[in-house]
Motif scaffolding. Structure first.
Motif, PDB file in Angstrom:
ATOM      1  N   THR A 100       1.535   3.501   2.923  1.00 17.24           N
ATOM      2  CA  THR A 100       0.559   4.267   2.134  1.00 17.24           C
ATOM      3  C   THR A 100       0.689   3.912   0.652  1.00 17.24           C
ATOM      4  O   THR A 100      -0.315   3.724  -0.043  1.00 17.24           O
ATOM      5  N   LEU A 101       1.936   3.778   0.179  1.00 19.51           N
ATOM      6  CA  LEU A 101       2.135   3.395  -1.228  1.00 19.51           C
ATOM      7  C   LEU A 101       1.486   2.037  -1.500  1.00 19.51           C
ATOM      8  O   LEU A 101       0.842   1.838  -2.535  1.00 19.51           O
ATOM      9  N   LEU A 102       1.678   1.112  -0.560  1.00 17.00           N
ATOM     10  CA  LEU A 102       1.093  -0.222  -0.751  1.00 17.00           C
ATOM     11  C   LEU A 102      -0.419  -0.121  -0.914  1.00 17.00           C
ATOM     12  O   LEU A 102      -1.028  -0.874  -1.666  1.00 17.00           O
ATOM     13  N   ASP A 103      -1.030   0.858  -0.234  1.00 12.28           N
ATOM     14  CA  ASP A 103      -2.491   1.001  -0.303  1.00 12.28           C
ATOM     15  C   ASP A 103      -2.947   1.721  -1.570  1.00 12.28           C
ATOM     16  O   ASP A 103      -4.011   1.415  -2.102  1.00 12.28           O
ATOM     17  N   VAL A 104      -2.157   2.708  -2.058  1.00 12.17           N
ATOM     18  CA  VAL A 104      -2.729   3.593  -3.097  1.00 12.17           C
ATOM     19  C   VAL A 104      -1.905   3.759  -4.379  1.00 12.17           C
ATOM     20  O   VAL A 104      -2.439   4.267  -5.364  1.00 12.17           O
ATOM     21  N   ALA A 105      -0.629   3.387  -4.379  1.00 16.55           N
ATOM     22  CA  ALA A 105       0.225   3.753  -5.529  1.00 16.55           C
ATOM     23  C   ALA A 105       0.039   2.803  -6.711  1.00 16.55           C
ATOM     24  O   ALA A 105      -0.509   1.706  -6.580  1.00 16.55           O
ATOM     25  N   THR A 106       0.556   3.235  -7.876  1.00 14.62           N
ATOM     26  CA  THR A 106       0.537   2.369  -9.064  1.00 14.62           C
ATOM     27  C   THR A 106       1.639   1.314  -8.911  1.00 14.62           C
ATOM     28  O   THR A 106       2.562   1.483  -8.101  1.00 14.62           O
ATOM     29  N   GLU A 107       1.550   0.273  -9.722  1.00 14.32           N
ATOM     30  CA  GLU A 107       2.577  -0.781  -9.701  1.00 14.32           C
ATOM     31  C   GLU A 107       3.961  -0.187  -9.944  1.00 14.32           C
ATOM     32  O   GLU A 107       4.932  -0.512  -9.277  1.00 14.32           O
ATOM     33  N   GLU A 108       4.033   0.690 -10.937  1.00 16.72           N
ATOM     34  CA  GLU A 108       5.318   1.297 -11.306  1.00 16.72           C
ATOM     35  C   GLU A 108       5.900   2.055 -10.110  1.00 16.72           C
ATOM     36  O   GLU A 108       7.094   1.954  -9.826  1.00 16.72           O
ATOM     37  N   GLN A 109       5.039   2.800  -9.407  1.00 18.19           N
ATOM     38  CA  GLN A 109       5.519   3.585  -8.251  1.00 18.19           C
ATOM     39  C   GLN A 109       5.946   2.674  -7.104  1.00 18.19           C
ATOM     40  O   GLN A 109       6.943   2.938  -6.437  1.00 18.19           O
ATOM     41  N   GLU A 223       5.481  12.108 -12.982  1.00 21.61           N
ATOM     42  CA  GLU A 223       5.424  10.719 -12.495  1.00 21.61           C
ATOM     43  C   GLU A 223       5.558  10.637 -10.969  1.00 21.61           C
ATOM     44  O   GLU A 223       5.303   9.601 -10.371  1.00 21.61           O
ATOM     45  N   ASN A 224       5.955  11.751 -10.329  1.00 18.06           N
ATOM     46  CA  ASN A 224       6.091  11.754  -8.863  1.00 18.06           C
ATOM     47  C   ASN A 224       4.778  12.043  -8.150  1.00 18.06           C
ATOM     48  O   ASN A 224       4.739  12.113  -6.923  1.00 18.06           O
ATOM     49  N   LEU A 225       3.712  12.214  -8.914  1.00 17.76           N
ATOM     50  CA  LEU A 225       2.388  12.413  -8.319  1.00 17.76           C
ATOM     51  C   LEU A 225       1.849  11.055  -7.878  1.00 17.76           C
ATOM     52  O   LEU A 225       1.814  10.111  -8.660  1.00 17.76           O
ATOM     53  N   ILE A 226       1.436  10.962  -6.597  1.00 21.87           N
ATOM     54  CA  ILE A 226       0.847   9.706  -6.108  1.00 21.87           C
ATOM     55  C   ILE A 226      -0.669   9.875  -6.103  1.00 21.87           C
ATOM     56  O   ILE A 226      -1.188  10.846  -5.544  1.00 21.87           O
ATOM     57  N   GLY A 227      -1.366   8.937  -6.717  1.00 17.86           N
ATOM     58  CA  GLY A 227      -2.819   9.086  -6.849  1.00 17.86           C
ATOM     59  C   GLY A 227      -3.131  10.133  -7.905  1.00 17.86           C
ATOM     60  O   GLY A 227      -2.254  10.560  -8.658  1.00 17.86           O
ATOM     61  N   GLU A 228      -4.386  10.582  -7.916  1.00 20.90           N
ATOM     62  CA  GLU A 228      -4.771  11.566  -8.933  1.00 20.90           C
ATOM     63  C   GLU A 228      -4.503  12.991  -8.467  1.00 20.90           C
ATOM     64  O   GLU A 228      -4.509  13.257  -7.272  1.00 20.90           O
ATOM     65  N   LYS A 229      -4.307  13.864  -9.465  1.00 23.61           N
ATOM     66  CA  LYS A 229      -4.162  15.286  -9.133  1.00 23.61           C
ATOM     67  C   LYS A 229      -5.441  15.779  -8.451  1.00 23.61           C
ATOM     68  O   LYS A 229      -6.555  15.369  -8.824  1.00 23.61           O
ATOM     69  N   ASN A 230      -5.277  16.609  -7.434  1.00 29.74           N
ATOM     70  CA  ASN A 230      -6.384  17.176  -6.642  1.00 29.74           C
ATOM     71  C   ASN A 230      -7.116  16.162  -5.765  1.00 29.74           C
ATOM     72  O   ASN A 230      -8.147  16.461  -5.184  1.00 29.74           O
ATOM     73  N   HIS A 242      -1.396   5.983   9.511  1.00 27.68           N
ATOM     74  CA  HIS A 242      -0.192   5.143   9.651  1.00 27.68           C
ATOM     75  C   HIS A 242       0.799   5.805  10.598  1.00 27.68           C
ATOM     76  O   HIS A 242       1.472   5.132  11.371  1.00 27.68           O
ATOM     77  N   GLU A 243       0.898   7.150  10.531  1.00 29.05           N
ATOM     78  CA  GLU A 243       1.830   7.855  11.422  1.00 29.05           C
ATOM     79  C   GLU A 243       1.435   7.624  12.880  1.00 29.05           C
ATOM     80  O   GLU A 243       2.263   7.281  13.717  1.00 29.05           O
ATOM     81  N   ARG A 244       0.147   7.814  13.182  1.00 28.94           N
ATOM     82  CA  ARG A 244      -0.303   7.655  14.583  1.00 28.94           C
ATOM     83  C   ARG A 244      -0.167   6.208  15.023  1.00 28.94           C
ATOM     84  O   ARG A 244       0.208   5.906  16.153  1.00 28.94           O
ATOM     85  N   GLN A 245      -0.476   5.296  14.083  1.00 26.74           N
ATOM     86  CA  GLN A 245      -0.299   3.871  14.376  1.00 26.74           C
ATOM     87  C   GLN A 245       1.168   3.599  14.727  1.00 26.74           C
ATOM     88  O   GLN A 245       1.481   2.880  15.669  1.00 26.74           O
ATOM     89  N   GLY A 246       2.070   4.213  13.950  1.00 29.11           N
ATOM     90  CA  GLY A 246       3.512   4.009  14.163  1.00 29.11           C
ATOM     91  C   GLY A 246       3.953   4.575  15.503  1.00 29.11           C
ATOM     92  O   GLY A 246       4.697   3.932  16.239  1.00 29.11           O
ATOM     93  N   ILE A 247       3.467   5.778  15.829  1.00 32.35           N
ATOM     94  CA  ILE A 247       3.855   6.401  17.107  1.00 32.35           C
ATOM     95  C   ILE A 247       3.362   5.525  18.250  1.00 32.35           C
ATOM     96  O   ILE A 247       4.110   5.198  19.178  1.00 32.35           O
TER      97      ILE A 247
END
Ligand code: FAD
Length: 389
Positions: A100-109, A223-230, A242-247
């Motif tokens: 999920t981070l690979l899809d949506v997070a900032t470079e720093e995160q 800084e622990n917020l992933i993506g935008e607030k709300n 991803h969870e269902r894919q993993g299961i």
């Protein structure tokens, strides 16, 4: 020599030089990243594989992953299997949070969170469900109050797998009480933060794999917020794919009628070279065919997901896997006859005690990762386009 053959030779050499022979075909019962702490050769292997990035073979090299193509990753899996090697690193980090981070997070995160996941240094847990928010997850009430540079979290989560051992939690929290879906944010927090309390829940199987987690004025940096607030609801839902894919994917790897034939031989007996009970023979054969068909379909889904990302259709596979696994466990208990009542006592061996606990654990397969009903509703709405769901 083709590129893939050259890569195969490279993998083989690397495994010869790095995989400790003492571990051959002896995978650990738990993985680093899921709470396991290793010593000796197992720890050496974890460090080497993690450093190489082959615990997450297709993740980008800039974050510590293997940077392999899907075809190369397949070669790696084949060569590891042939060498009796295994991946000792796993958990929520590699299966759901990292993708999920690979899809949506900032470079720093990505640079902050991914390398420790790849090495199996950090154990993540998932804070989604709450006492009043399971299937209707967006009803969640745990509140992260925005105080400028930081949030202050109050509330509670439930059914949090591995929270007792986890280092970090990712989760969804309410940041606006006036809106349902648009008032949710995706936030990570250190489980050692002041005000986090974890209480294990005892299950029917006699184990406590999951917990209640209580938050009292827990301070979490912005800084622990992933993506935008709300805007966390969309990220939270994406992670569930991803969870269902993993299961389904891990189900595919382990989709066998494993142990049924051996157990039937022991408990029911043989008539010449065939199982003595003809009806049982047919049911085991049916289970083996299901497992094979499921495994092939799940592999196809996994390959498609690697190219197009996980699809809501994965809900079909999740439901199919739950049924197949529960059927297998039921069959095993039937085969065991009165030994299938084993709970404790010296007259039962460890394998028998394990089978009964495993059968009880399988009851959760149709609930975890979203219940069967909820997955089927999603398939009706998002795959079949049916109205009214
Ligand atoms: C082994 C296991 C591990 C888990 N690990 C985690 C974890 O790590 N983190 C986490 O956050 N959660 C975790 N969960 C929680 C899990 O996600 C929830 O249990 C699940 O989403 C169902 O929610 P609930 O238990 O509140 O049931 P409810 O939502 O109360 O559902 C009760 C029943 O009603 C049915 N139902 C509800 N709504 C509908 C509808 N609209 N249509 C038809 N039927 C409906 C459901 O299918 C179910 O049968 C775990 C659960 C299990 C069993």
């Amino acid at each position: 020599m083709s590129d893939l053959s050259a890569f195969r030779a490279e993998v083989r050499t690397w495994l010869q030089e790095n995989f400790p022979p003492s571990l051959q075909n002896k995978p650990p019962s738990n993985q680093a990243g899921r709470g396991a702490k290793f010593e000796g050769d197992m720890e050496t292997w974890r460090l080497r594989l993690g450093e190489k990035g082959w615990s997450t073979p297709t993740w980008p090299v800039e974050y510590g992953g293997g940077g392999l193509s899907d075809k190369q990753a397949k070669v790696l899996r084949e060569e590891m299997r042939a060498a009796g090697a295994f991946n000792p690193i796993g958990g929520f980090g590699t299966a759901m949070f990292g993708p999920t981070l690979l899809d949506v997070a900032t470079e720093e995160q990505k640079k902050r969170y991914l390398p420790p996941i790849i090495r199996g240094d950090v154990h993540w847990c998932q804070g989604y469900s709450e006492p009043g928010a399971g299937s209707d997850l967006a009803s969640l009430q745990s509140f992260a109050e925005d105080r400028g540079d930081y949030f202050v979290i109050n509330g509670s989560k439930i059914w949090t797998s591995g929270a007792k051992e986890a280092d970090w939690m990712y989760g969804i929290f309410r940041t606006d009480k006036s809106k349902k879906y648009e008032g949710i944010s995706f936030i990570c927090l250190d489980m050692k933060s002041e005000g986090v309390e974890v209480k294990p829940i005892m299950l029917i199987s006699g184990q406590s794999p999951f917990n209640e987690v209580f938050f009292t004025d827990v301070v979490v940096p912005k800084e622990n917020l992933i993506g935008e607030k709300n805007k966390g609801w969309a990220i939270g839902k994406h992670l569930l794919l991803h969870e269902r894919q993993g299961i389904a994917g891990s189900g595919a790897m382990g989709a066998t009628a494993y142990g049924l034939v051996e157990a039937a031989r022991d408990y029911i007996g043989m008539n010449g070279d065939r199982l003595a009970d003809g009806a049982l023979r047919e049911r085991i054969a049916r289970q083996k065919m299901m497992a094979h068909a499921f495994s092939q379909t799940a592999r196809r889904f996994t390959s498609e997901a690697a190219v197009h990302g996980p699809s809501p259709a994965i809900g079909i596979l999740k439901v199919a896997w739950a049924k197949m696994n529960q059927d297998r466990e039921e069959l095993m208990i039937e085969i065991m006859g009165s030994r299938g009542l084993a709970w404790k006592g010296e007259e039962f061996n460890d394998e028998e005690l394990g089978h009964v606990r495993s059968w009880l654990r399988s009851k959760a397969n149709s609930i975890e990762g979203g219940s069967n009903e909820v997955n089927l509703n999603l398939v009706a709405k998002r795959v079949l386009g049916l109205k009214g769901y």
